[in-house]
Design a protein around this motif. Structure first.
Motif, PDB file in Angstrom:
ATOM      1  N   VAL A  88       0.848  -1.192   0.000  1.00 55.82           N
ATOM      2  CA  VAL A  88       0.000   0.000   0.000  1.00 55.82           C
ATOM      3  C   VAL A  88       0.880   1.237   0.000  1.00 55.82           C
ATOM      4  CG1 VAL A  88      -1.744   1.312   1.277  1.00 55.82           C
ATOM      5  CG2 VAL A  88      -1.806  -1.178   1.285  1.00 55.82           C
ATOM      6  N   SER A  89       0.583   2.181  -0.898  1.00 60.30           N
ATOM      7  CA  SER A  89       1.282   3.468  -0.887  1.00 60.30           C
ATOM      8  C   SER A  89       0.271   4.573  -0.644  1.00 60.30           C
ATOM      9  CB  SER A  89       2.017   3.699  -2.205  1.00 60.30           C
ATOM     10  OG  SER A  89       1.106   3.841  -3.260  1.00 60.30           O
ATOM     11  N   VAL A  90       0.725   5.642   0.001  1.00 61.90           N
ATOM     12  CA  VAL A  90      -0.125   6.785   0.317  1.00 61.90           C
ATOM     13  C   VAL A  90       0.547   8.026  -0.255  1.00 61.90           C
ATOM     14  CG1 VAL A  90      -1.181   8.151   2.149  1.00 61.90           C
ATOM     15  CG2 VAL A  90      -0.955   5.683   2.421  1.00 61.90           C
ATOM     16  N   THR A  91      -0.167   8.738  -1.124  1.00 54.76           N
ATOM     17  CA  THR A  91       0.354   9.941  -1.756  1.00 54.76           C
ATOM     18  C   THR A  91      -0.494  11.128  -1.331  1.00 54.76           C
ATOM     19  OG1 THR A  91       0.960   8.610  -3.685  1.00 54.76           O
ATOM     20  CG2 THR A  91       0.941  11.001  -3.965  1.00 54.76           C
ATOM     21  N   ALA A  92       0.143  12.141  -0.728  1.00 55.78           N
ATOM     22  CA  ALA A  92      -0.580  13.348  -0.324  1.00 55.78           C
ATOM     23  C   ALA A  92      -0.922  14.167  -1.558  1.00 55.78           C
ATOM     24  CB  ALA A  92       0.260  14.163   0.644  1.00 55.78           C
ATOM     25  N   ILE A  93      -2.175  14.579  -1.668  1.00 58.06           N
ATOM     26  CA  ILE A  93      -2.631  15.396  -2.789  1.00 58.06           C
ATOM     27  C   ILE A  93      -2.669  16.860  -2.384  1.00 58.06           C
ATOM     28  CG2 ILE A  93      -4.536  15.844  -4.373  1.00 58.06           C
ATOM     29  CD1 ILE A  93      -5.253  12.848  -4.085  1.00 58.06           C
ATOM     30  N   GLU A  94      -3.288  17.151  -1.225  1.00 57.49           N
ATOM     31  CA  GLU A  94      -3.336  18.536  -0.757  1.00 57.49           C
ATOM     32  C   GLU A  94      -3.694  18.581   0.717  1.00 57.49           C
ATOM     33  OE1 GLU A  94      -6.452  20.928  -2.482  1.00 57.49           O
ATOM     34  OE2 GLU A  94      -7.866  19.275  -2.403  1.00 57.49           O
ATOM     35  N   ASP A  95      -3.377  19.705   1.333  1.00 57.81           N
ATOM     36  CA  ASP A  95      -3.765  19.989   2.714  1.00 57.81           C
ATOM     37  C   ASP A  95      -5.094  20.722   2.645  1.00 57.81           C
ATOM     38  OD1 ASP A  95      -4.169  20.971   5.260  1.00 57.81           O
ATOM     39  OD2 ASP A  95      -2.092  21.613   5.552  1.00 57.81           O
ATOM     40  N   VAL A  96      -6.186  20.016   2.901  1.00 62.13           N
ATOM     41  CA  VAL A  96      -7.507  20.617   2.745  1.00 62.13           C
ATOM     42  C   VAL A  96      -7.824  21.614   3.859  1.00 62.13           C
ATOM     43  CG1 VAL A  96      -8.477  18.774   1.328  1.00 62.13           C
ATOM     44  CG2 VAL A  96      -8.665  18.644   3.792  1.00 62.13           C
ATOM     45  N   THR A  97      -7.179  21.492   5.004  1.00 61.37           N
ATOM     46  CA  THR A  97      -7.377  22.469   6.072  1.00 61.37           C
ATOM     47  C   THR A  97      -6.847  23.826   5.633  1.00 61.37           C
ATOM     48  OG1 THR A  97      -7.203  20.744   7.746  1.00 61.37           O
ATOM     49  CG2 THR A  97      -6.888  23.002   8.489  1.00 61.37           C
ATOM     50  N   ALA A  98      -5.648  23.867   5.090  1.00 57.27           N
ATOM     51  CA  ALA A  98      -5.066  25.129   4.622  1.00 57.27           C
ATOM     52  C   ALA A  98      -5.881  25.710   3.470  1.00 57.27           C
ATOM     53  CB  ALA A  98      -3.626  24.916   4.191  1.00 57.27           C
ATOM     54  N   LYS A  99      -6.324  24.851   2.580  1.00 56.96           N
ATOM     55  CA  LYS A  99      -7.136  25.323   1.458  1.00 56.96           C
ATOM     56  C   LYS A  99      -8.447  25.911   1.960  1.00 56.96           C
ATOM     57  CE  LYS A  99      -8.751  24.005  -3.095  1.00 56.96           C
ATOM     58  NZ  LYS A  99      -8.725  22.961  -4.117  1.00 56.96           N
ATOM     59  N   GLY A 100      -9.058  25.283   2.939  1.00 56.45           N
ATOM     60  CA  GLY A 100     -10.300  25.792   3.513  1.00 56.45           C
ATOM     61  C   GLY A 100     -10.107  27.142   4.184  1.00 56.45           C
ATOM     62  N   GLN A 101      -8.997  27.311   4.894  1.00 55.62           N
ATOM     63  CA  GLN A 101      -8.710  28.596   5.530  1.00 55.62           C
ATOM     64  C   GLN A 101      -8.475  29.683   4.488  1.00 55.62           C
ATOM     65  OE1 GLN A 101      -5.493  27.355   8.058  1.00 55.62           O
ATOM     66  NE2 GLN A 101      -6.847  27.005   9.792  1.00 55.62           N
ATOM     67  N   ASP A 102      -7.805  29.341   3.393  1.00 54.41           N
ATOM     68  CA  ASP A 102      -7.609  30.303   2.305  1.00 54.41           C
ATOM     69  C   ASP A 102      -8.949  30.720   1.713  1.00 54.41           C
ATOM     70  OD1 ASP A 102      -4.889  30.126   2.673  1.00 54.41           O
ATOM     71  OD2 ASP A 102      -4.555  28.803   0.945  1.00 54.41           O
ATOM     72  N   ARG A 103      -9.842  29.775   1.526  1.00 58.73           N
ATOM     73  CA  ARG A 103     -11.161  30.077   0.968  1.00 58.73           C
ATOM     74  C   ARG A 103     -11.980  30.943   1.926  1.00 58.73           C
ATOM     75  NH1 ARG A 103     -10.907  29.096  -4.386  1.00 58.73           N
ATOM     76  NH2 ARG A 103     -10.077  27.037  -4.732  1.00 58.73           N
ATOM     77  N   GLN A 104     -11.877  30.676   3.231  1.00 60.21           N
ATOM     78  CA  GLN A 104     -12.615  31.471   4.209  1.00 60.21           C
ATOM     79  C   GLN A 104     -12.130  32.914   4.231  1.00 60.21           C
ATOM     80  OE1 GLN A 104     -12.355  29.414   7.940  1.00 60.21           O
ATOM     81  NE2 GLN A 104     -13.563  27.682   7.205  1.00 60.21           N
ATOM     82  N   ALA A 105     -10.839  33.126   3.969  1.00 57.96           N
ATOM     83  CA  ALA A 105     -10.287  34.482   3.928  1.00 57.96           C
ATOM     84  C   ALA A 105     -10.873  35.280   2.763  1.00 57.96           C
ATOM     85  CB  ALA A 105      -8.764  34.422   3.821  1.00 57.96           C
ATOM     86  N   GLU A 106     -11.364  34.609   1.738  1.00 61.88           N
ATOM     87  CA  GLU A 106     -11.948  35.286   0.581  1.00 61.88           C
ATOM     88  C   GLU A 106     -13.354  35.816   0.860  1.00 61.88           C
ATOM     89  OE1 GLU A 106     -11.957  32.415  -2.564  1.00 61.88           O
ATOM     90  OE2 GLU A 106      -9.786  32.288  -2.635  1.00 61.88           O
ATOM     91  N   VAL A 107     -13.984  35.316   1.924  1.00 62.31           N
ATOM     92  CA  VAL A 107     -15.361  35.694   2.231  1.00 62.31           C
ATOM     93  C   VAL A 107     -15.367  37.047   2.917  1.00 62.31           C
ATOM     94  CG1 VAL A 107     -17.439  35.047   3.517  1.00 62.31           C
ATOM     95  CG2 VAL A 107     -16.033  33.288   2.437  1.00 62.31           C
ATOM     96  N   GLY A 108     -16.223  37.943   2.433  1.00 62.66           N
ATOM     97  CA  GLY A 108     -16.318  39.283   2.996  1.00 62.66           C
ATOM     98  C   GLY A 108     -16.984  39.283   4.355  1.00 62.66           C
ATOM     99  N   ARG A 109     -16.852  40.399   5.054  1.00 64.68           N
ATOM    100  CA  ARG A 109     -17.463  40.570   6.372  1.00 64.68           C
ATOM    101  C   ARG A 109     -18.648  41.523   6.239  1.00 64.68           C
ATOM    102  NH1 ARG A 109     -15.111  36.438   7.621  1.00 64.68           N
ATOM    103  NH2 ARG A 109     -12.990  36.426   8.387  1.00 64.68           N
ATOM    104  N   GLY A 110     -19.624  41.346   7.105  1.00 65.92           N
ATOM    105  CA  GLY A 110     -20.762  42.247   7.103  1.00 65.92           C
ATOM    106  C   GLY A 110     -21.828  41.837   6.106  1.00 65.92           C
ATOM    107  N   ASP A 111     -22.837  42.672   5.987  1.00 70.05           N
ATOM    108  CA  ASP A 111     -23.953  42.416   5.094  1.00 70.05           C
ATOM    109  C   ASP A 111     -23.819  43.336   3.890  1.00 70.05           C
ATOM    110  OD1 ASP A 111     -26.321  41.964   3.793  1.00 70.05           O
ATOM    111  OD2 ASP A 111     -27.612  42.467   5.494  1.00 70.05           O
ATOM    112  N   ARG A 112     -23.406  42.808   2.782  1.00 71.45           N
ATOM    113  CA  ARG A 112     -23.172  43.646   1.606  1.00 71.45           C
ATOM    114  C   ARG A 112     -24.462  44.156   0.989  1.00 71.45           C
ATOM    115  NH1 ARG A 112     -21.620  39.636  -3.332  1.00 71.45           N
ATOM    116  NH2 ARG A 112     -23.206  38.094  -2.906  1.00 71.45           N
ATOM    117  N   PHE A 113     -25.597  43.618   1.388  1.00 71.92           N
ATOM    118  CA  PHE A 113     -26.881  44.054   0.856  1.00 71.92           C
ATOM    119  C   PHE A 113     -27.541  45.122   1.729  1.00 71.92           C
ATOM    120  CE2 PHE A 113     -26.310  39.685  -0.734  1.00 71.92           C
ATOM    121  CZ  PHE A 113     -26.264  39.973  -2.080  1.00 71.92           C
ATOM    122  N   ALA A 114     -27.017  45.373   2.924  1.00 76.32           N
ATOM    123  CA  ALA A 114     -27.608  46.368   3.817  1.00 76.32           C
ATOM    124  C   ALA A 114     -27.292  47.774   3.303  1.00 76.32           C
ATOM    125  CB  ALA A 114     -27.054  46.196   5.230  1.00 76.32           C
ATOM    126  N   PRO A 115     -28.230  48.689   3.421  1.00 81.40           N
ATOM    127  CA  PRO A 115     -27.938  50.068   3.019  1.00 81.40           C
ATOM    128  C   PRO A 115     -26.872  50.669   3.932  1.00 81.40           C
ATOM    129  CG  PRO A 115     -30.236  49.825   3.759  1.00 81.40           C
ATOM    130  CD  PRO A 115     -29.596  48.489   3.838  1.00 81.40           C
TER     131      PRO A 115
END
Length: 102
Positions: free
Chosen positions: A63-90
């Motif tokens: 059996v061999s195991v090959t790492a493809i990606e660190d999904v925790t780091a990728k998830g944190q990068d994606r969360q950083a892309e999300v804006g803060r606040g309510d962009r639809f509020a006046p």
């Protein structure tokens, strides 16, 4: 207590044959993603989501195991892309409710 989450890796587990892969999955119960695939040479592989320690326990003879990606780091990068606040509020909206005004 650490605020750093345990890293989760997406790995490809490849076994020399289907029976070896079945035995591995039966013994270790990793969180698998998708279906197993059989190569022309008879080997079988499947993707799994595991911690680095669990990835080491998956390695064994045949059996061999090959790492493809660190999904925790990728998830944190994606969360950083999300804006803060309510962009639809006046812009002049007054907050309501029991929250503190800061």
């Amino acid at each position: 207590m650490s605020t750093t989450p345990t890293p989760i890796l997406r790995v490809r587990v490849t076994a020399r044959d289907a029976e070896t892969l079945r035995a591995l999955l039966r013994d270790t119960h990793p969180d698998v993603g998708g279906l197993a695939r059989r190569a022309d040479d008879g080997s079988c592989s499947i993707e799994a989501y595991v911690t680095p320690d669990q990835a080491e326990t998956l390695r064994r003879e045949g059996v061999s195991v090959t790492a493809i990606e660190d999904v925790t780091a990728k998830g944190q990068d994606r969360q950083a892309e999300v804006g803060r606040g309510d962009r639809f509020a006046p812009a002049d909206a007054v907050p309501h409710g029991l929250a503190d005004k800061v």
